[in-house]
Design a protein around this motif. Structure first.
Motif, PDB file in Angstrom:
ATOM      1  N   ALA A   9      37.657 -51.191 -53.472  1.00 58.75           N
ATOM      2  CA  ALA A   9      36.528 -50.348 -53.063  1.00 58.75           C
ATOM      3  C   ALA A   9      35.383 -51.169 -52.483  1.00 58.75           C
ATOM      4  N   GLY A  10      35.298 -52.436 -52.853  1.00 63.26           N
ATOM      5  CA  GLY A  10      34.222 -53.300 -52.366  1.00 63.26           C
ATOM      6  C   GLY A  10      34.615 -54.229 -51.241  1.00 63.26           C
ATOM      7  N   LEU A  11      35.790 -54.045 -50.668  1.00 59.46           N
ATOM      8  CA  LEU A  11      36.255 -54.955 -49.614  1.00 59.46           C
ATOM      9  C   LEU A  11      35.281 -55.094 -48.459  1.00 59.46           C
ATOM     10  N   SER A  12      34.626 -54.028 -48.091  1.00 54.12           N
ATOM     11  CA  SER A  12      33.721 -54.081 -46.933  1.00 54.12           C
ATOM     12  C   SER A  12      32.568 -55.053 -47.139  1.00 54.12           C
ATOM     13  N   THR A  13      32.291 -55.437 -48.369  1.00 54.97           N
ATOM     14  CA  THR A  13      31.191 -56.373 -48.654  1.00 54.97           C
ATOM     15  C   THR A  13      31.653 -57.825 -48.669  1.00 54.97           C
ATOM     16  N   TRP A  14      32.946 -58.056 -48.595  1.00 55.29           N
ATOM     17  CA  TRP A  14      33.479 -59.426 -48.624  1.00 55.29           C
ATOM     18  C   TRP A  14      33.110 -60.164 -47.349  1.00 55.29           C
ATOM     19  N   VAL A  46      39.278 -49.425 -44.760  1.00 57.16           N
ATOM     20  CA  VAL A  46      40.413 -50.303 -44.493  1.00 57.16           C
ATOM     21  C   VAL A  46      41.175 -49.820 -43.261  1.00 57.16           C
ATOM     22  N   ALA A  47      41.400 -48.532 -43.154  1.00 60.65           N
ATOM     23  CA  ALA A  47      42.124 -47.965 -42.013  1.00 60.65           C
ATOM     24  C   ALA A  47      41.368 -48.186 -40.704  1.00 60.65           C
ATOM     25  N   GLU A  48      40.043 -48.176 -40.745  1.00 63.83           N
ATOM     26  CA  GLU A  48      39.248 -48.460 -39.545  1.00 63.83           C
ATOM     27  C   GLU A  48      39.451 -49.896 -39.080  1.00 63.83           C
ATOM     28  N   GLN A  49      39.683 -50.799 -40.021  1.00 66.66           N
ATOM     29  CA  GLN A  49      39.845 -52.214 -39.683  1.00 66.66           C
ATOM     30  C   GLN A  49      41.251 -52.520 -39.170  1.00 66.66           C
ATOM     31  N   ASN A  50      42.246 -51.854 -39.752  1.00 63.23           N
ATOM     32  CA  ASN A  50      43.644 -52.116 -39.385  1.00 63.23           C
ATOM     33  C   ASN A  50      44.460 -50.868 -39.707  1.00 63.23           C
TER      34      ASN A  50
END
Length: 75
Positions: A9-14, A46-50
């Motif tokens: 859930a926090g991947l976007s902050t990595w 995540v889907a927006e990124q890949n």
């Protein structure tokens, strides 16, 4: 990549998260007491990124309330 939903859930902050998502072919996500709405929200970024990245939610289980941090704490 295998991770708990709390981290997913926090991947976007990595740091360099977008680049990482483009390199991965799959993520397996272990439940951490999240709701279906929580899963959808996290998966949307995540889907927006890949769009080809396969995300597998491994389902709810009896140890969802345990974290690696709590397991490392001395008793």
């Amino acid at each position: 990549l295998l991770m708990g939903h709390d981290n997913f859930a926090g991947l976007s902050t990595w740091n360099q998260a977008s680049e990482l998502m483009k390199l991965l072919s799959g993520i397996q996500v272990v439940s951490r007491q999240e709701s279906d709405a929580d899963r959808e929200r996290a998966n949307a970024w995540v889907a927006e990124q890949n769009a080809k990245l396969a995300v597998t939610f491994l389902g709810h289980h009896q140890h969802e309330d345990k974290s690696s941090t709590s397991l490392r704490r001395p008793t």
